[in-house]
Design a protein around this motif. Structure first.
Motif, PDB file in Angstrom:
ATOM      1  N   LYS A  10       8.004  -6.436   2.398  1.00  0.00           N
ATOM      2  CA  LYS A  10       7.694  -6.217   3.811  1.00  0.00           C
ATOM      3  C   LYS A  10       6.555  -7.134   4.230  1.00  0.00           C
ATOM      4  CE  LYS A  10       9.526  -1.542   3.972  1.00  0.00           C
ATOM      5  NZ  LYS A  10       9.279  -0.145   4.285  1.00  0.00           N
ATOM      6  N   HIS A  11       5.366  -6.594   4.523  1.00  0.00           N
ATOM      7  CA  HIS A  11       4.230  -7.418   4.933  1.00  0.00           C
ATOM      8  C   HIS A  11       3.202  -7.580   3.821  1.00  0.00           C
ATOM      9  CE1 HIS A  11       5.893  -5.887   8.766  1.00  0.00           C
ATOM     10  NE2 HIS A  11       5.667  -7.129   9.141  1.00  0.00           N
ATOM     11  N   THR A  12       3.621  -7.392   2.576  1.00  0.00           N
ATOM     12  CA  THR A  12       2.727  -7.483   1.424  1.00  0.00           C
ATOM     13  C   THR A  12       3.180  -8.636   0.541  1.00  0.00           C
ATOM     14  OG1 THR A  12       2.338  -5.116   1.497  1.00  0.00           O
ATOM     15  CG2 THR A  12       1.835  -6.227  -0.559  1.00  0.00           C
ATOM     16  N   ARG A  13       2.214  -9.380   0.017  1.00  0.00           N
ATOM     17  CA  ARG A  13       2.524 -10.518  -0.840  1.00  0.00           C
ATOM     18  C   ARG A  13       1.644 -10.521  -2.076  1.00  0.00           C
ATOM     19  NH1 ARG A  13       4.097 -11.123   3.624  1.00  0.00           N
ATOM     20  NH2 ARG A  13       5.392 -12.553   4.725  1.00  0.00           N
ATOM     21  N   THR A  28      -3.263 -10.268  -4.211  1.00  0.00           N
ATOM     22  CA  THR A  28      -2.400  -9.291  -3.567  1.00  0.00           C
ATOM     23  C   THR A  28      -2.912  -9.086  -2.152  1.00  0.00           C
ATOM     24  OG1 THR A  28      -1.973  -8.207  -5.664  1.00  0.00           O
ATOM     25  CG2 THR A  28      -1.475  -6.950  -3.691  1.00  0.00           C
ATOM     26  N   THR A  29      -2.044  -9.272  -1.172  1.00  0.00           N
ATOM     27  CA  THR A  29      -2.418  -9.153   0.226  1.00  0.00           C
ATOM     28  C   THR A  29      -1.538  -8.110   0.894  1.00  0.00           C
ATOM     29  OG1 THR A  29      -2.876 -11.509   0.198  1.00  0.00           O
ATOM     30  CG2 THR A  29      -2.813 -10.452   2.333  1.00  0.00           C
ATOM     31  N   ARG A  49      -6.323  -0.354  -1.519  1.00  0.00           N
ATOM     32  CA  ARG A  49      -7.004  -0.953  -2.676  1.00  0.00           C
ATOM     33  C   ARG A  49      -6.394  -0.424  -3.967  1.00  0.00           C
ATOM     34  NH1 ARG A  49     -11.816   0.097  -5.864  1.00  0.00           N
ATOM     35  NH2 ARG A  49     -12.697  -1.900  -6.478  1.00  0.00           N
ATOM     36  N   GLU A  50      -6.129   0.868  -4.008  1.00  0.00           N
ATOM     37  CA  GLU A  50      -5.514   1.479  -5.186  1.00  0.00           C
ATOM     38  C   GLU A  50      -4.095   0.961  -5.390  1.00  0.00           C
ATOM     39  OE1 GLU A  50      -5.159   3.505  -8.593  1.00  0.00           O
ATOM     40  OE2 GLU A  50      -7.004   3.299  -7.431  1.00  0.00           O
ATOM     41  N   ILE A  51      -3.350   0.797  -4.306  1.00  0.00           N
ATOM     42  CA  ILE A  51      -1.991   0.247  -4.406  1.00  0.00           C
ATOM     43  C   ILE A  51      -2.029  -1.170  -4.972  1.00  0.00           C
ATOM     44  CG2 ILE A  51      -0.028  -0.576  -3.037  1.00  0.00           C
ATOM     45  CD1 ILE A  51      -0.467   1.873  -1.242  1.00  0.00           C
ATOM     46  N   ASN A  56      -1.124  -4.891  -9.461  1.00  0.00           N
ATOM     47  CA  ASN A  56      -1.590  -5.968 -10.336  1.00  0.00           C
ATOM     48  C   ASN A  56      -1.513  -5.546 -11.804  1.00  0.00           C
ATOM     49  OD1 ASN A  56      -2.052  -7.510  -8.114  1.00  0.00           O
ATOM     50  ND2 ASN A  56      -4.265  -7.255  -8.121  1.00  0.00           N
ATOM     51  N   ARG A  57      -1.867  -4.293 -12.100  1.00  0.00           N
ATOM     52  CA  ARG A  57      -1.797  -3.788 -13.481  1.00  0.00           C
ATOM     53  C   ARG A  57      -0.353  -3.768 -13.971  1.00  0.00           C
ATOM     54  NH1 ARG A  57      -5.852  -5.231 -15.710  1.00  0.00           N
ATOM     55  NH2 ARG A  57      -7.694  -4.730 -14.555  1.00  0.00           N
ATOM     56  N   ARG A  58       0.570  -3.363 -13.099  1.00  0.00           N
ATOM     57  CA  ARG A  58       1.986  -3.343 -13.495  1.00  0.00           C
ATOM     58  C   ARG A  58       2.488  -4.756 -13.777  1.00  0.00           C
ATOM     59  NH1 ARG A  58       5.481  -0.047  -9.421  1.00  0.00           N
ATOM     60  NH2 ARG A  58       7.038  -0.467 -10.993  1.00  0.00           N
TER      61      ARG A  58
END
Length: 138
Positions: A10-13, A28-29, A49-51, A56-58
């Motif tokens: 969606k709007h996340t990269r 991550t944006t 921030r948690e998402i 990133n951890r995954r």
């Protein structure tokens, strides 16, 4: 050529690349928090921030899995093993070790792309099927 990884939702990269050839960087944006059912108020700031942290951890876990042959073998076995549901129904696993059961015959640079007929010819060769009008495989 510098390898990079780009993932869009969606709007996340998520962008992963080598910064100045010295360090691997992950960005991550999250441009619209509503994609994750989170409001835009400042009080909701810890949630995206948690998402981002979890994502990133995954990604790191996935990369470590691809570089660890023991863990990778366990994951492959879990993927290819049959599954028994709670009702007792047996669902067969993916048979990745057998040539005729999957369509991953070649990894080649294809600057002009490829067509379905090209893949059919290669699969037919792997399966030992004689095709009358198929071009020879290079």
């Amino acid at each position: 050529m510098t390898p990079s990884l780009h993932v869009d939702y969606k709007h996340t990269r998520i962008k992963r690349y080598h910064k100045e050839g010295r360090a691997l960087r992950t960005e991550t944006t999250i441009n619209d928090t509503r994609d994750f059912s989170i409001g835009k108020r400042l009080t909701n700031l810890p949630a995206p921030r948690e998402i981002g942290f979890t994502t990133n951890r995954r990604l790191l876990r996935l990369q470590s899995l691809s570089h660890d042959p023991i863990t990778g073998a366990d994951a492959l076995h879990a993927l290819t093993a049959p599954v028994i549901t709670a009702t007792g129904t047996r669902i067969p696993g993916l048979r990745l070790g057998e040539q005729h059961s999957h369509a991953l015959p070649l990894f080649r640079l294809q600057p002009n792309g490829f067509a379905n007929k090209d893949i059919r010819a290669v699969i037919a060769d792997l399966r030992g099927i004689r095709r009358t009008n198929s071009p020879p495989v290079r």
